[in-house]
Design an enzyme around this catalytic site. Sequence first.
Site, mmCIF file in Angstrom:
data_model
loop_
_atom_site.group_PDB
_atom_site.id
_atom_site.type_symbol
_atom_site.label_atom_id
_atom_site.label_comp_id
_atom_site.label_asym_id
_atom_site.label_seq_id
_atom_site.Cartn_x
_atom_site.Cartn_y
_atom_site.Cartn_z
ATOM 1 N N GLY A 109 0.837 -1.194 0.000
ATOM 2 C CA GLY A 109 0.000 0.000 0.000
ATOM 3 C C GLY A 109 0.865 1.235 0.000
ATOM 4 C CB CYS A 110 0.053 4.742 0.280
ATOM 5 S SG CYS A 110 -1.048 4.478 -1.107
ATOM 6 C CB VAL A 111 2.961 1.674 4.218
ATOM 7 C CG1 VAL A 111 1.544 1.938 4.638
ATOM 8 C CG2 VAL A 111 3.077 0.303 3.600
#
Lengths: 111, 515, 252
Positions: A109-111
């Site tokens: 994800g956006c991590v």
Amino acid sequence: MAAYDVNGTSVEHDEEGYITNLSEWTKELADVIAVAEEIEMGEEHWAVVNFLREYYEEYQIAPAVRVLIKSIKKSMGPEVGNNKYMYELFPYGPAKQACKIAGLPKPTGCV
Amino acid sequence: MAPLDDDKKDVPIFSDYPSQMPKIECGASLDTNTFKAYPEHNEALGFPGELIDNWQEVAIAKIGELAKKNRAFQVYLDACVKCGACTDKCHYFLGTGDPKNMPVARQDLLRSVYRRYYTFAGKYFPWLVGARDLTKEVLDEWYTYYHQCSQCRRCSVACPYGIDTAEISMAAREILDTVGVGQKYCNEIIAKLKKTGNNLGLNPKALRATLEDLEEDLEDETGIEVKIPLDVKGADVLLITPSADFFAEPHIDGLLGYAKVFHASGVSWTISSYASEAANFGMFIGSYENMREVSWRIRQAAKDLGVKRIIFGECGHAWRVGYSFLNTLAGPFDFLDQNYPIPQHILEFTLDEIEAGKLKIDKSKNDEHIMTYHDSCNVARGSAMGPKEGGQFDVPRAVIKAVCNNFHDMERDTIRENTFCCGGGGGLLTDDLMDLRIKGAKPRMTALQQVTEDHGVNKMAAICAICKTQFSKVMPKYGYDMDSVMSVHQLVANAVILDGQETDEADPAAAEETP
Amino acid sequence: MISTVYAVLFYLATFLMVAGVGMKVFKYATTPVPLNIVVSPAPRTKRGVVFRMFREVIFFESLFKSNKWIWLFGYLFHWGMLIVLLRHFRYFTLNTWWWVEIISPIGKLMAFAMLAGLLGLWARRIFQERIRYISNPSDHLMLALLVGIAGSGTMMSYVTHTDIINVKAYFLGLMRFDLSHTLPADPILMAHLGMVVILMIIFPISKLLHVPGVFFAPSRTLVDNAREKRRVSKWARNLPPLPEGIPAKEEG
């Protein structure tokens, strides 16, 4: 697919070094992955890895970095349980690199 | 499998100014490739697992299909005059110097094939108009360079006809997916979302545990019970926020900020474990069907929970999908309260609360921060906020200035509609593209460095999960601390004082300690 | 003989251009816009969009903001050409319209603006590395063609005057399907008209499609009203329906 070699047994991993079959993880494997990551596993590293594995066992996912740090702070004190020190232990990020060594899937994800 | 070896990379150096021209170097980023998706990822999205035998035929047919289904694709392929106005606008070109990263050159990778099979000139005089056959090399080139576009649309603003490379890049990725060549990062994530409701793969139990943990933090900090509700039926507001807000830094601080604002406003709200993701990577891969399916979960959750309003958290492309596409993809939302925008952005909500005087604010809490603001590309050029044109620029700034005493904008050519992408958008926020991400961040980092020099700016706020992660990773390469990027609602959280909150001032012991 | 050939060519070119562009415009107009992809900040009303497009078409606003040199040369060329073209009405109307009379002297001069613009654009295409990289042979040929048309026209205005009375009679005849008039056997005129014919023929199959295209680019022509207005295209309506409720197993 590439693999780690643990005393003659090979353990497959993906392009980025995350093992593909999570049940194949052993402490010996963690040491092998750590070597590949150029990390020397000390007591503090193990505290992180162990917490990640416990958490994963319970929740089937890695904890948020904040949750991890809070727990380490409780068990090892604020000198170890802080963001900066976590990055010293795992320069490429406590979430991703520590997960790799702990045999957890990569957080996506956006991590 | 060593971590990305920093020594072997070109050490990034600031440009003299943000849009400084690089030295053109053909093929400079030809070898920068992102991992391909596994068959199970592609299949979960309805695409063939791996490259199909008749890929060429299928890809060519797909070009024709898209030209029939999407006016933008058809017009953009036809209308370009190669004037060159876009050539110096792409951050990846500025960062890598690879001419195929110039927007028009990137479009031409596909336009050349379209011309070959679909235009008179390309069929009979291919050499004249640069038309070429679709070969495996061309397909590989598409994969490489259409995964070096963050779909930020900065080039579209520059184009006299508004030709939007993002549309071409999305179409190219859809064609690639259709013949079985997907990107691992995007497709694995979409597959995961379809299973668990979010990009992370966070199951309801883990999500609940995380939120409870954060509630504990909030109570420790404020001394009062601030809730982060999950799956509460009948709440007024359904908050749709990127799952990074439950996991990463500084995203979580933003989530705590939303919680405080909701608490102070007295509006009842909830997160849904079924639609626990604002991000919609279906957009990045240009798949209407996947984007619709992901969007649809929001509708399902809103109906199931019986909420009256939908509010989006800080996530750039999610807000583009939310603002510009959600109504089309998952509407009509006639079951929601029509007195509020559907959906609404958390910043619109917060600004309304601030202007209505419902938040008690101590701006001095942010005095250590000298702020600037990074306009996220998808918010800036693909959405809006508030009732006025340009609200997507003014609303976030208004909120920052309401909670913060020190604010300085970066150079005009690098903000608002001309904002530079962080370098990690459009499905490129993956470790295998770290080299590209570092280079692509160069224009933004150069603009930041200018305000650091001129005004002592030490923090940059953003309202996008991708931007936040990207900056926290690449800022250290440019000499900034990883926590130099902040959530806007982190600033709000710092400054807002809740009713009954224990503050330093209220605590005489603490007050005495401060000189 | 040659006059007849040119007559046929002009009829053919006119047909191909009108039919070709017409078909393209029809295609653009009927191709769905499945999502609101307007590039913001964008007007919230139709009237605002008309004003935005007016500024784009009249002032080349976006180009002005993005590149001053290309804007300058492009602006000189396009406006020069427009005035020159309008001036050409005097060859197609029996009694020259009053406003054509007024612009005629400027029109003659504007040929130089047009040429200067074209040569400036061409120089950029040759000497500016980035633009050289993106240029195909057709981009150079297009410029050559336009420079040829403008150059030969200017020649006839300023250097070797052609028998313009006969040219006018010829075209007035063509417009009434009367082929009795002949063109003066003037090589420059032949070249000028020949190149115009080529330009007309390639119009619908070349990048000249930017002329209709600019009015159909969804990134500029849509109204920023996506939260209020749905736009479901026909093909999207035919997608399989998705379930309204949440499947039980996934409930938290």
